[in-house]
Design a protein around this motif. Structure first.
Motif, mmCIF file in Angstrom:
data_model
loop_
_atom_site.group_PDB
_atom_site.id
_atom_site.type_symbol
_atom_site.label_atom_id
_atom_site.label_comp_id
_atom_site.label_asym_id
_atom_site.label_seq_id
_atom_site.Cartn_x
_atom_site.Cartn_y
_atom_site.Cartn_z
ATOM 1 N N GLY A 163 11.496 3.990 -0.765
ATOM 2 C CA GLY A 163 11.019 4.192 0.506
ATOM 3 C C GLY A 163 11.195 3.101 1.569
ATOM 4 N N ASP A 164 11.705 1.769 0.272
ATOM 5 C CA ASP A 164 12.687 1.521 0.998
ATOM 6 C C ASP A 164 13.928 2.446 2.006
ATOM 7 N N VAL A 165 14.048 1.095 2.982
ATOM 8 C CA VAL A 165 15.372 1.789 3.764
ATOM 9 C C VAL A 165 16.514 0.823 3.218
ATOM 10 N N ILE A 166 17.480 1.296 2.509
ATOM 11 C CA ILE A 166 18.545 0.260 2.228
ATOM 12 C C ILE A 166 20.148 0.524 4.094
ATOM 13 N N LYS A 167 19.602 -0.954 4.541
ATOM 14 C CA LYS A 167 21.045 -0.813 5.681
ATOM 15 C C LYS A 167 22.524 -1.177 4.768
ATOM 16 N N VAL A 172 23.177 -8.720 -6.916
ATOM 17 C CA VAL A 172 23.466 -7.714 -6.263
ATOM 18 C C VAL A 172 22.843 -7.423 -4.890
ATOM 19 N N VAL A 173 23.399 -7.939 -3.702
ATOM 20 C CA VAL A 173 22.331 -8.254 -1.931
ATOM 21 C C VAL A 173 21.789 -7.193 -1.616
ATOM 22 N N PHE A 174 20.831 -6.798 -1.565
ATOM 23 C CA PHE A 174 20.247 -5.767 -1.140
ATOM 24 C C PHE A 174 19.948 -6.086 0.338
ATOM 25 N N ALA A 175 19.660 -5.307 1.714
ATOM 26 C CA ALA A 175 19.234 -5.443 2.824
ATOM 27 C C ALA A 175 18.541 -4.547 3.461
ATOM 28 N N VAL A 176 17.027 -4.720 3.020
ATOM 29 C CA VAL A 176 16.080 -2.679 2.646
ATOM 30 C C VAL A 176 14.820 -3.314 4.863
ATOM 31 N N VAL A 177 14.463 -2.563 4.111
ATOM 32 C CA VAL A 177 13.454 -2.399 5.205
ATOM 33 C C VAL A 177 12.282 -2.188 4.414
ATOM 34 N N PRO A 178 11.208 -2.923 4.392
ATOM 35 C CA PRO A 178 10.405 -2.243 3.753
ATOM 36 C C PRO A 178 9.737 -1.217 3.450
ATOM 37 N N ALA A 179 9.182 -0.196 2.213
ATOM 38 C CA ALA A 179 8.669 1.083 2.645
ATOM 39 C C ALA A 179 8.082 1.083 4.149
ATOM 40 N N LYS A 180 6.440 0.350 4.099
ATOM 41 C CA LYS A 180 5.464 0.312 5.243
ATOM 42 C C LYS A 180 6.675 0.248 5.951
ATOM 43 N N GLU A 181 7.003 -0.850 6.483
ATOM 44 C CA GLU A 181 7.480 -1.217 7.893
ATOM 45 C C GLU A 181 8.223 -0.161 8.567
ATOM 46 N N ALA A 182 9.292 0.821 7.663
ATOM 47 C CA ALA A 182 9.564 1.990 7.759
ATOM 48 C C ALA A 182 8.928 2.910 8.138
ATOM 49 N N ALA A 183 7.764 2.926 7.340
ATOM 50 C CA ALA A 183 6.387 3.977 7.253
ATOM 51 C C ALA A 183 6.308 4.075 8.922
ATOM 52 N N ALA A 184 5.453 3.134 9.324
ATOM 53 C CA ALA A 184 4.806 2.853 10.647
ATOM 54 C C ALA A 184 6.182 2.620 11.926
ATOM 55 N N ALA A 185 7.200 2.616 11.281
ATOM 56 C CA ALA A 185 8.525 2.823 12.799
ATOM 57 C C ALA A 185 8.361 4.289 12.767
ATOM 58 N N ALA A 220 6.086 5.449 14.427
ATOM 59 C CA ALA A 220 6.274 5.224 16.437
ATOM 60 C C ALA A 220 7.509 5.848 16.794
ATOM 61 N N GLY A 221 8.299 6.825 15.928
ATOM 62 C CA GLY A 221 9.227 7.303 16.814
ATOM 63 C C GLY A 221 10.335 6.305 16.873
ATOM 64 N N LYS A 222 10.223 5.094 16.179
ATOM 65 C CA LYS A 222 11.481 4.350 15.996
ATOM 66 C C LYS A 222 12.342 4.176 15.387
ATOM 67 N N ASP A 223 13.301 3.686 15.051
ATOM 68 C CA ASP A 223 14.622 3.272 14.139
ATOM 69 C C ASP A 223 14.011 2.384 13.289
ATOM 70 N N PRO A 224 13.987 2.089 11.996
ATOM 71 C CA PRO A 224 13.592 0.653 11.294
ATOM 72 C C PRO A 224 14.354 -0.421 11.396
ATOM 73 N N MET A 225 13.838 -1.369 11.711
ATOM 74 C CA MET A 225 14.914 -2.664 11.908
ATOM 75 C C MET A 225 14.900 -3.686 10.929
ATOM 76 N N ASN A 226 13.456 -4.311 10.925
ATOM 77 C CA ASN A 226 13.431 -5.643 10.578
ATOM 78 C C ASN A 226 14.142 -5.710 9.141
ATOM 79 N N THR A 227 14.855 -5.929 8.974
ATOM 80 C CA THR A 227 15.198 -6.439 7.058
ATOM 81 C C THR A 227 15.550 -7.642 6.424
ATOM 82 N N ARG A 228 14.833 -7.873 5.163
ATOM 83 C CA ARG A 228 15.129 -8.525 4.060
ATOM 84 C C ARG A 228 15.684 -8.954 2.842
ATOM 85 N N ASN A 229 16.210 -9.330 2.934
ATOM 86 C CA ASN A 229 17.468 -9.256 1.369
ATOM 87 C C ASN A 229 16.531 -9.650 0.638
ATOM 88 N N VAL A 230 16.937 -8.659 -0.720
ATOM 89 C CA VAL A 230 16.334 -8.323 -1.916
ATOM 90 C C VAL A 230 18.140 -8.857 -2.539
#
Length: 365
Positions: free
Chosen positions: A159-163, A189-202, A205-215
Motif C-alpha cells: 500500500g505504500d505509494v512509490i514516488k 536502493v533509495v525509495f521515496a514513498v508515501v506510507p500506506a496509511k497516509e496514502a489511504a487518508a489522502a 479526502a480526494g487528494k493526491d498523497p504527497m508526504n514522502t519519506r526515504n527508505v
C-alpha cells in the motif's frame, strides 16, 4: 451347470470386476464444463452486480452477460469411468490435471490466486470503462506485496505509494524493477514513498498523497528458479487508482480475470444515456487491461456453450480465441471478434442497429 451359462456368468463377473476396478483406479485428469452466466446489467443474488454511487446512472435493458467455466478442484480425484464419460460428452472437456493446476498447488493457493486475478480484473475494468468515457482516473504506483524474509520486509509495506527510486520518478509499475535491476547485488536502493496509511487518508479526502519519506533497502540475488539471477529487494509493484466516484462489483464465488471485458462494458452502459444493446442478448468473455486491450482466456468452448444455453445470440470473443471458438460454434450463436473495448462498443452499436453484416466475425484459420 451348462458350459454356455457358465461362460456367460464368468464374463458377467469379469465385467463387474473390471467396472469396480475402474471406479477404484484414479487418473491424472480434470474436467471443464459450462458454468453459469451473469448479466452485468442486472442483479445477482438480490443485489445489483454493478453498484455506482456519486454519478448519474441510466437504466439499461438487454443483456451483457459474463460467462464462466466449471472446473474440478485441485484436490478432486477423477476415476476412469468419470474420465470416459467426460471424453464422450460434447459439453465437457477432460484434460491433464497439470494443465489446469501447477504441480503441487493446493486448493487454498488456487482459490487465492483466482481471487487476486478477479480483483485485479475488476480494477482494470473500471479504469478501461472510465477511459472509454473520457472520465479522468488518477493512477499511482504502489507496493503490491512484500516477500517474507526479504530485505524489504519491515521497511516497505503493501500500500505504500512509490514516488521515486534513487531520485528517478516512477510513472509505471514496470519502472520499479528496471530501476532496481540497474544495481548490483548488495547495493543500497533509495525509495521515496508515501506510507500506506497516509496514502489511504489522502485518497479518502480526494487528494493526491504527497508526504514522502526515504527508505533505504539493500539488494540481494533473486531466488533460484525464477529465471535469470538479478538484484531484487523483495517487493512486487502494482498500480492503484483513485476514481472520481464509487464503482463496486458485487459477484461472489467467481474467480479469475476473464470477466474484465463484460464488467467494463456494463459500467460504460450504466453511465451512458440510452441502451447499448438495444435490448438484445449479448454475452462474452475476455481479460482487459487499463488501456482497454482485450486478452485471451481459457475454456472458450465451454463459455460459448454456456452463453448459448443461457439464450445469448451474440458472443464477444477475444481475437486470440477466435480460431478455437470457431471450430465448434454452438448453433444460433454469432461470434464477434474484439481486440479492444473500442471494438466491443462499436460492435454493440451494430448489434443494436441490427447491422449483423458489419460485425467482425471469427474464422477457423
Amino acid at each position: 451347470m451348462p458350459r454356455r451359462t457358465a461362460t456367460m456368468l464368468a464374463s458377467t463377473l469379469m465385467l463387474i470386476a473390471l467396472l469396480c476396478a475402474g471406479v477404484l483406479i484414479s487418473v491424472p485428469y480434470a474436467e471443464m464444463s459450462p458454468g453459469p452466466t451473469v448479466n452485468t446489467l442486472d442483479e445477482h443474488d438480490g443485489e445489483p452486480v454493478l453498484q455506482i454511487t456519486g454519478r448519474r446512472t441510466y437504466e439499461a435493458s438487454g443483456h451483457l452477460n459474463m460467462t464462466t467455466v466449471r472446473v474440478t478442484s485441485p484436490g478432486f480425484t477423477m476415476n476412469l469411468p468419470q474420465a470416459v464419460v467426460g471424453w464422450l460428452s460434447r459439453d465437457a472437456i477432460v484434460l491433464p490435471h497439470d494443465n489446469l493446476y501447477p504441480k503441487g498447488q493446493t486448493e487454498e493457493e488456487s482459490t487465492q490466486e483466482n481471487a487476486e486475478e478477479f480483483s485485479e480484473s475488476q480494477e482494470s475494468a473500471k479504469v478501461a470503462a472510465l477511459k472509454e468515457l473520457h472520465i479522468p482516473v488518477t493512477a499511482r504506483v504502489v507496493v503490491a506485496s512484500v516477500g517474507k524474509g526479504t530485505p524489504a520486509e519491515g521497511a516497505l509495506h503493501a500500500g505504500d505509494v512509490i514516488k521515486s527510486v534513487d531520485g528517478t520518478a516512477v510513472r509505471a509499475r514496470e519502472d520499479v524493477a528496471k530501476l532496481v535491476t540497474r544495481h548490483k547485488t548488495g547495493d543500497k536502493v533509495v525509495f521515496a514513498v508515501v506510507p500506506a496509511k497516509e496514502a489511504a487518508a489522502a485518497e479518502k479526502a480526494g487528494k493526491d498523497p504527497m508526504n514522502t519519506r526515504n527508505v533505504v533497502v539493500e539488494t540481494v540475488d533473486s531466488p533460484k528458479g525464477e529465471g535469470e539471477r538479478r538484484p531484487v529487494v523483495g517487493i512486487t509493484a502494482g498500480t492503484d487508482h483513485t476514481f472520481p466516484f464509487s464503482i463496486d462489483i458485487k459477484l461472489a464465488d467467481v474467480g479469475g480475470p476473464s470477466a474484465g471485458l463484460m464488467f467494463a462494458l456494463g459500467i460504460v452502459d450504466k453511465l451512458t444515456p440510452g441502451d447499448m444493446t438495444g435490448g438484445k442478448f449479448v454475452a462474452g468473455t475476455g481479460t482487459i487491461d487499463d488501456a482497454g486491450k482485450v486478452g485471451a482466456i481459457g475454456g472458450i468452448g465451454m463459455k460459448t456453450v454456456a452463453a448459448r444455453d443461457a439464450g445469448a445470440r451474440y458472443f464477444l470473443t477475444p481475437a486470440d480465441n477466435c480460431a478455437t471458438a470457431a471450430q465448434d460454434t454452438p448453433e444460433g450463436l454469432r461470434l464477434v471478434k474484439v481486440r479492444t473495448i473500442d471494438d466491443a462498443t462499436r460492435a454493440l452499436k451494430h448489434i443494436k442497429a441490427g447491422q449483423d453484416d458489419a460485425l467482425p466475425s471469427c474464422s477457423k484459420g
